[in-house]
Write an enzyme that holds these catalytic residues in place. Structure first.
Site, mmCIF file in Angstrom:
data_model
loop_
_atom_site.group_PDB
_atom_site.id
_atom_site.type_symbol
_atom_site.label_atom_id
_atom_site.label_comp_id
_atom_site.label_asym_id
_atom_site.label_seq_id
_atom_site.Cartn_x
_atom_site.Cartn_y
_atom_site.Cartn_z
ATOM 1 N N LYS A 144 9.465 10.206 -32.079
ATOM 2 C CA LYS A 144 9.265 10.912 -33.349
ATOM 3 C C LYS A 144 10.612 11.232 -33.986
ATOM 4 C CE LYS A 144 7.802 15.281 -33.403
ATOM 5 N NZ LYS A 144 6.881 16.441 -33.289
ATOM 6 N N HIS B 54 6.398 17.550 -17.179
ATOM 7 C CA HIS B 54 5.418 17.680 -18.262
ATOM 8 C C HIS B 54 4.432 16.520 -18.223
ATOM 9 C CE1 HIS B 54 3.631 17.758 -22.284
ATOM 10 N NE2 HIS B 54 3.963 19.038 -22.304
ATOM 11 N N GLU C 94 0.546 16.550 -17.687
ATOM 12 C CA GLU C 94 -0.205 15.682 -18.599
ATOM 13 C C GLU C 94 0.020 14.198 -18.347
ATOM 14 O OE1 GLU C 94 0.544 16.854 -22.622
ATOM 15 O OE2 GLU C 94 0.082 18.961 -22.252
#
Length: 256
Positions: free
Chosen positions: A92, A143, A174
């Protein structure tokens, strides 16, 4: 002409760990590059919005930080992400930089790598964590992501194995490997005592709630319910000097 550096992280809503894990690295960069304008940016707009609403504390996103540097008429810009892996947040960021350059083609922007990128980074992280105890089990909570870069956690665990750490395991919140995947491996090695740590830049919400809380679905609770003795350590990677130095080395590479 002055040059600019933007230090970019996902961000956190926890003030103490922000100072320990993010500001500590920013301050090192300011000390090293005193002639540069050094700015902070978070990639998580949700974190930015919460800080503004709850604390009236303002943090720029990468686009806003770039516009600030533009206002200073600084066209040579270096961006160092504090992300752990090259996942969605890193991509991103690269997209935001690309958009800015399309609108401002006269600017020069170089972007550093996240913590785990080259093979040597993995070795430096293992050495930098300096895990002296090879007897009790050490379980890291990363994470994790549905991005292909989730494989970085398995690669890091393999690097620990290559350096004779048979007692270190890495799971994710995740990602593909979870705490439930790790427990059979701990039992197969007859490990009884667990040192539980976050493998994240900051020890924020995941570390405090998902890892070390008394909730029945926290990692600490799950391990205890499986018969393990557990000690949790709430310390983000950004507090560790050797990890800070890896980020600075990545920045130095693009500046040199």
């Amino acid at each position: 002409m002055k040059k600019g550096i933007i230090v970019v992280s996902f961000g956190t809503t926890y003030e103490e760990t922000r100072k320990l894990c993010i500001e500590s690295i920013e301050n090192k960069i300011r000390e090293e590059y005193r002639d540069y304008l050094v700015l902070r940016a978070f990639t998580s707009q949700m974190v930015i919005n919460k800080l503004k609403k709850r604390d009236n504390y303002r943090v720029d996103n990468p686009k806003e930080a770039l516009e600030k540097i533009k206002e200073e008429n600084i066209k040579e810009i270096y961006i160092q992400p504090l992300h752990v892996i090259p996942g969605h947040e890193y991509e991103k960021l690269l997209g935001q930089i690309e958009d800015f350059l399309e609108e401002n083609p006269s600017f020069s922007i170089k972007t550093g790598k996240p913590l785990l990128y080259e093979d040597l980074d993995y070795e430096k992280v293992v050495d930098g964590l300096n895990l002296s105890d090879k007897e009790e089990g050490i379980v890291f909570m990363g994470h994790g992501t549905d991005h292909e870069s989730d494989i970085a956690y398995k690669k890091l665990e393999k690097t620990f194995r290559d350096k004779s750490y048979e007692n270190v395991f890495i799971g994710t919140v995740e990602g593909e490997t979870t705490i439930k995947d790790i427990i059979p491996n701990l039992k197969s090695q007859s490990i009884k005592n667990i040192n539980l740590r976050p493998f994240m830049l900051v020890a924020g919400d995941h570390a405090i709630n998902d890892m070390a809380s008394e909730e029945e679905d926290s990692w600490e609770s799950i391990l205890k319910s499986n018969g393990f003795s557990v000690k949790s350590y709430i310390k983000g990677l950004g507090e560790i000097e050797a990890i800070q130095n890896i980020y600075l080395e990545h920045l130095e590479k693009i500046i040199d």
